[in-house]
Design a protein around this motif. Structure first.
Motif, short mmCIF file in Angstrom:
data_model
loop_
_atom_site.label_atom_id
_atom_site.label_comp_id
_atom_site.label_asym_id
_atom_site.label_seq_id
_atom_site.Cartn_x
_atom_site.Cartn_y
_atom_site.Cartn_z
N SER A 64 0.53 45.36 19.69
CA SER A 64 0.12 45.31 21.09
C SER A 64 0.75 44.10 21.77
O SER A 64 0.60 42.96 21.31
N VAL A 65 1.46 44.34 22.86
CA VAL A 65 2.09 43.24 23.58
C VAL A 65 1.06 42.37 24.29
O VAL A 65 1.11 41.14 24.21
N PRO A 66 0.09 42.97 25.00
CA PRO A 66 -0.91 42.09 25.66
C PRO A 66 -1.61 41.19 24.66
O PRO A 66 -1.90 40.03 24.97
N MET A 67 -1.86 41.70 23.45
CA MET A 67 -2.58 40.89 22.47
C MET A 67 -1.79 39.64 22.11
O MET A 67 -2.36 38.58 21.91
N TYR A 68 -0.46 39.77 22.06
CA TYR A 68 0.38 38.61 21.74
C TYR A 68 0.14 37.49 22.75
O TYR A 68 -0.09 36.33 22.39
N PHE A 69 0.14 37.87 24.02
CA PHE A 69 -0.02 36.84 25.05
C PHE A 69 -1.47 36.36 25.13
O PHE A 69 -1.74 35.20 25.42
N ALA A 70 -2.41 37.26 24.82
CA ALA A 70 -3.81 36.84 24.77
C ALA A 70 -4.00 35.81 23.67
O ALA A 70 -4.67 34.78 23.87
#
Lengths: 512, 511
Positions: A112-118
């Motif tokens: 998950s890309v959003p998870m990386y930034f989260a």
């Protein structure tokens, strides 16, 4: 009460992390933008806080305190001295740049890309908490919680051997943290059932107890920093982590170790610190030489940069345990400058690796022909890393060596060899990657023909500018750091040795 | 003083929670006799829950009661009320898991345990038949026995309570719907070894009686300073009592039953044992050591301390080598018994209150952990082998996240109840000068982190295999149990103040 800078600064990224994590997985662009905007806002806060900090004011500023666990005397106490302020600024500066630099990193990983930034934002929150806490329990909580987002950043989004690296990183840090927990418990019992840092400062311990408590804390910090011989996790973690996470790992998270020694070991256990100073000095000195030698032998760019960091942490270590103002100020300045220089180096390496699809030095060679601008930045980052005069690490390295020389000439002389070795590993790395005859294999790789993008330029420009600015004019940082360093050293009861070459010192003092 | 026999005064209000539980259990037996199989389960679960909730309400209402009643046989004081309340709360959550019937047709219990395993009849009943509803009255008897065990004020009452809660557990262990042989083996092992432990306990009671001439805790306490009898009787008696108690607490070297029983028993029963039996066993241990033998603490402190170190280290090291999630959790439960022993050995008020806190915190976490284990299934029931958990995070991120959180709590990461609980017992240990135990505690925690982390790695960082089982959507009951367990783990980690004042206030025995 003034604006609660520190608690806002700690909580805000976590809130941002929750927001980003809740964004739908199929909208990665949105997640990136929100994360970036959020971290820039945090940077804004940090800048405002820096402006509000009075360099000659009280030692701990922006103090806030709220009850948490009354039964154990635990409070949410936040306060920052000059050293913490500098580190907070470094985090706030690096995170948006890292987010921007990692724009496409998570896309390759099928996660998950959003998870990386989260996770990045959660990491920022916990790292800020570590430096902002003025309650030992709270510090410990952040110290441990910090591991979780980094563990997932390495384990989920890293390169080869990421599982091994993530677990090794977690276990090493946890083992150190648990030893510290025993010391924290001991400190609480012997220090009168309080965790308040300022109260504990006045506590007295028996010699034996103080030494054990010191060792508990010191081991945790020595693993974190890492000092020789607790360093073996760092090259694995730094080599496997995505470049952005590695920049934060080495640039900021490891500084918790040296910061912890300055903030907890020295002031709380001054006698034990003096007793163990030769040990600390020896470990640090071995690190300077040993890690530099290992760095020369590396064939993986990220592992190489990790080893250079261990060598740099050795310099910071001898600066701290020299117990002179110059050396300690130099060490703190080094912590900041190393974050800039190694952060830059890791990010640039990340850009190179993303293009080449490999971190092996042997896969490069003559890359400068294809990527002149990026190669230039890489060269600059390397020069900053070997502390070329004119770049900010030079000032700090020089201060450390001068400060150490006044108390221990042997150590200073041996450490100076570290500089020569640094020149060796940096120059050889540059020679093998960007100079010389172009590697024919590069010709086939499309990515290597992609020039530096605007996004990448935006990432490196502020770092280059700051390295140059502080290389010529370190006063803004030194002014903030010096009072805190002096206070720390007076806790230890160390005084600078009387100048032997009076004239030189006088002119230097006058020059300040 | 006349020689005539006098009826002891009985404070029925103080005994009400236990009476309610035993009453409901008897009622449950009647239900078994009076109703058809189909409707029994629908009546039994609400009945059991109702009984437990009613008992809990009474416990809370009488929270300030401090009395010794029933002729000195039962002490109703801070620790006993707290332990009764904890057993009830954890028992209610375990009942939710026991009552779950949507995951598998007929629930996780076998219909008729007497049918020979691996026969046609057994396969037929495993596929369709409604599970045995006797589990509810059995559970209620066990819970009632545990409550009595942690409130018993003399050794004979304690022995009776020990049997009252052990016998139903032996039976419950044998009632798994799947893997019947494993389940029967577990029950047999538990029963045999448990009988040995009970025999030791009873022998110890006899020795102590020989030493003190009495079996009530106050009498033993007085005899330790005043008795002319040989102290050898005291030491031998105390060690035998301790063997009986440490067996139930799963301390090394009396732990060997734990992994087999935890693995073979139906998972909801494993959860019940890991949470509630632990509370009862440690409740009994605390009362015996603090109230009856507190004065000879210099004699037993080093011994129990050594057992604590062994328990922590053996539990942690063996957990590293496990390949089955239920066995892994069993060894983790052994190691946790070691941490609890630090609180026990501290023998001060902090030790008592931190042990109480630890029991509740650990109970909730372990219930949630086994709750997740019941969800990971394939066609043959639960898939407990660790290799089957690879890549679970991809298939069902939510449950993998919950389980990760629980594992972090077991590893003692801050902001989970695992950390606050550990901090409490470690602080009590250092406070009472048992620093060596705390050092062993942190070292074993570091070792123990590895197996937990391995599961996290498996779930998130490994690629899902072809045979990765699916995570069943839990029914309302399991969802509720999971939610309660996880939220309590979080709440007690972030805001331990919710419980700390209660444990501190409760931490005072009366004699």
């Amino acid at each position: 009460m003034s604006f609660p800078y520190l608690s806002v600064l700690t909580v805000a990224p976590a809130v941002g992390g929750v927001v980003v994590a809740l964004l739908p997985k199929d909208k990665p662009e949105l997640a990136k933008r929100v994360a970036l905007a959020w971290s820039v806002a945090v940077l804004g806060f940090a800048v405002a806080m820096w402006i509000g900090f009075q360099a000659n004011g009280p030692r701990l500023q922006f103090r806030e305190s709220y009850p948490w666990i009354p039964a154990w005397g635990v409070r949410f106490t936040f306060a920052a001295d000059g050293i913490a302020l500098v580190m907070l600024a470094l985090i706030a500066l690096l995170v948006p740049l890292v987010i921007l630099a990692s724009w496409h990193d998570a896309e390759n990983s099928r996660r998950s890309v959003p998870m990386y930034f989260a996770l990045m934002l959660f990491l920022e929150s916990s790292m800020i908490g570590v430096f902002a806490a003025a309650d030992v329990f709270l510090f410990y909580v952040f110290f441990e919680v910090m591991l979780v987002p980094m563990y997932f950043l390495i384990g989920s989004y890293g390169g080869q051997r990421r599982q091994y690296a993530a677990v090794k990183f977690f276990l090493y840090s946890l083992a150190g943290g648990l030893l510290m927990l025993a010391a924290v418990v001991g400190l609480w019992v012997l220090g009168g059932h309080t965790f308040d840092w300022e109260t504990l400062l006045k506590a007295d311990f028996s010699t034996g107890a103080e030494r054990w408590l010191f060792l508990g804390f010191f081991l945790a910090f020595a693993i974190k920093a890492p000092f020789f011989p607790f360093h073996t996790w760092l090259p694995d973690a730094g080599g496997a982590a995505p470049a952005g996470a590695a920049a934060l790992l080495v640039g900021v998270m490891d500084k918790v170790g040296t910061f912890g020694i300055l903030r907890y070991c020295l002031p709380l256990f001054p006698d034990a610190s003096k007793y163990f100073a030769p040990l600390g000095m020896a470990l640090a000195l071995v690190g300077v030489v040993y890690a530099a030698l290992l760095a020369i032998g590396q064939n993986d760019l990220k592992r190489l940069v990790s080893y250079t960091s261990i060598a740099h942490f050795g310099f910071i270590g001898i600066g701290i345990f020299a117990f002179t103002t110059q050396a300690a100020s130099g060490a703190v300045l080094y912590m900041f400058n190393h974050g800039l220089a190694t952060g830059l180096l890791f990010l640039v390496v990340g850009m190179l690796v993303a293009r080449r699809g490999s971190a092996l030095i042997g896969d490069f060679g003559g890359a400068g022909k294809y990527l002149p601008v990026l190669a230039g930045v890489f060269f600059f980052a390397g020069m900053a890393s070997l502390a070329l005069p004119g770049t900010s690490p030079f000032i700090s390295e020089f201060l450390v060596l001068v400060g150490v020389f006044t108390v221990n000439k042997t150590v200073a002389v041996i450490a100076t060899f570290g500089i020569i070795l640094a020149a060796g590993y940096v120059l050889w790395m540059i020679q093998r990657t960007i100079q010389g005859a172009p590697n024919p294999a590069i010709e086939q790789v499309e990515g290597m023909k992609r020039p530096m993008s605007l996004r990448e330029a935006v990432v490196v420009t502020p770092l280059i500018a700051l390295i140059l600015l502080l290389g010529f004019y370190p006063k803004p940082v030194l002014d903030v750091v010096n009072p805190a360093v002096k206070a720390t050293l007076s806790d230890v009861g160390a005084s600078d040795p009387a100048p032997t070459a009076g004239k030189l010192t006088v002119t230097k003092e006058a020059g300040r | 003083m006349s020689d005539s026999f006098k009826l002891p005064n009985i404070d029925y209000a103080a005994l009400a929670p236990m009476l309610i539980l035993f009453g409901v259990a008897c009622l449950g037996v009647l239900v078994e006799a009076a109703f058809r199989r189909f409707s029994r389960a629908r009546i039994q679960l609400p009945l059991a829950l109702l009984g437990a909730v009613a008992a809990l309400i009474v416990v809370i209402a009488t929270a300030d009661k401090r009395t010794v009643t029933a002729g000195g046989a039962i002490a109703v004081d801070g620790p006993s009320l707290f332990l009764q309340g904890s057993i009830l709360v954890l028992g209610i959550v375990a009942l939710l898991l026991i009552g779950e019937r949507t995951l598998e047709r007929g629930g996780s219990f076998v219909a008729q345990a007497a049918v020979t395993a691996n026969t046609e009849a057994d396969r037929a009943q495993a596929a369709t038949a409604e599970g045995a509803s006797e589990v509810y009255p059995l559970t209620m008897f066990a819970l009632g026995g545990m409550m009595l065990f942690s409130s018993a004020n003399d050794l004979l009452t304690m022995f009776v309570a020990l049997e009252v809660f052990s016998l139903p557990l032996y039976l419950l262990c044998a009632l798994a719907r799947r893997r019947r042989l494993l389940s029967q083996e577990a029950a047999m092992k538990y029963f045999l070894l448990g009988s040995f432990a009970s025999a030791f306990f009873l022998f110890g009671v006899a020795m102590i009686y020989g030493f003190a001439g009495r079996v009530d805790f106050r009498g033993i306490d007085e005899a330790i300073v005043g008795s002319p009898a040989s102290p050898v009787l005291l030491y031998v008696g105390l060690s035998m009592l301790a063997i009986g108690l440490l067996f139930k607490a799963a301390a090394v070297p009396f732990h060997v039953w734990t992994p087999d029983v935890y693995q073979g028993a139906p998972t909801p029963i494993t959860a019940l044992m890991a949470a509630c039996t632990k509370v009862a066993a440690f409740g009994g241990l605390l009362r015996v050591l603090y109230v009856a033998f507190g004065r000879s603490q210099w004699d037993f402190q080093p011994v129990i301390g050594t057992i604590a170190v062994l328990t922590m280290l053996v539990g942690a090291v063996l957990a590293v080598t496990q390949t089955d999630i239920k066995r892994l959790l069993a060894y983790s439960s052994i190691a946790n018994a070691g941490y609890l022993l630090i609180g026990v050995v501290a023998l001060n008020k902090d030790g008592l209150s931190s042990s109480l806190f630890y029991l509740v915190a650990y109970g909730f976490t372990v219930l949630a952990a086994f709750g997740v284990v019941t969800l990971v299934r394939d066609a043959d029931g639960e898939a407990t082998h660790l290799s089957r958990w690879a890549g679970l995070g991809r298939r069902s991120p939510l449950f993998a996240a919950v389980f990760t959180f629980i594992l972090l709590a077991f590893a003692g990461i801050p902001l989970t109840s695992g950390f606050t609980a550990k901090f409490g017992v470690f602080a009590a240990g250092v406070e009472s000068g048992q620093t060596w135990l705390v050092i062993a505690g942190v070292l074993s925690s570091a070792i123990l982190a590895f197996p937990y982390l391995r599961v996290v790695v498996l779930m998130w960082l490994s690629e899902p295999a072809e045979s990765t089982p699916s995570v069943s959507i839990p029914g309302a009951l399991t969802s509720a149990a999971l939610m309660i367990g996880t939220l309590a783990t979080l709440a007690l980690g972030v805001a331990p103040t919710l419980l700390l004042p209660i444990t501190t206030k409760a931490a005072e025995f009366i004699r």
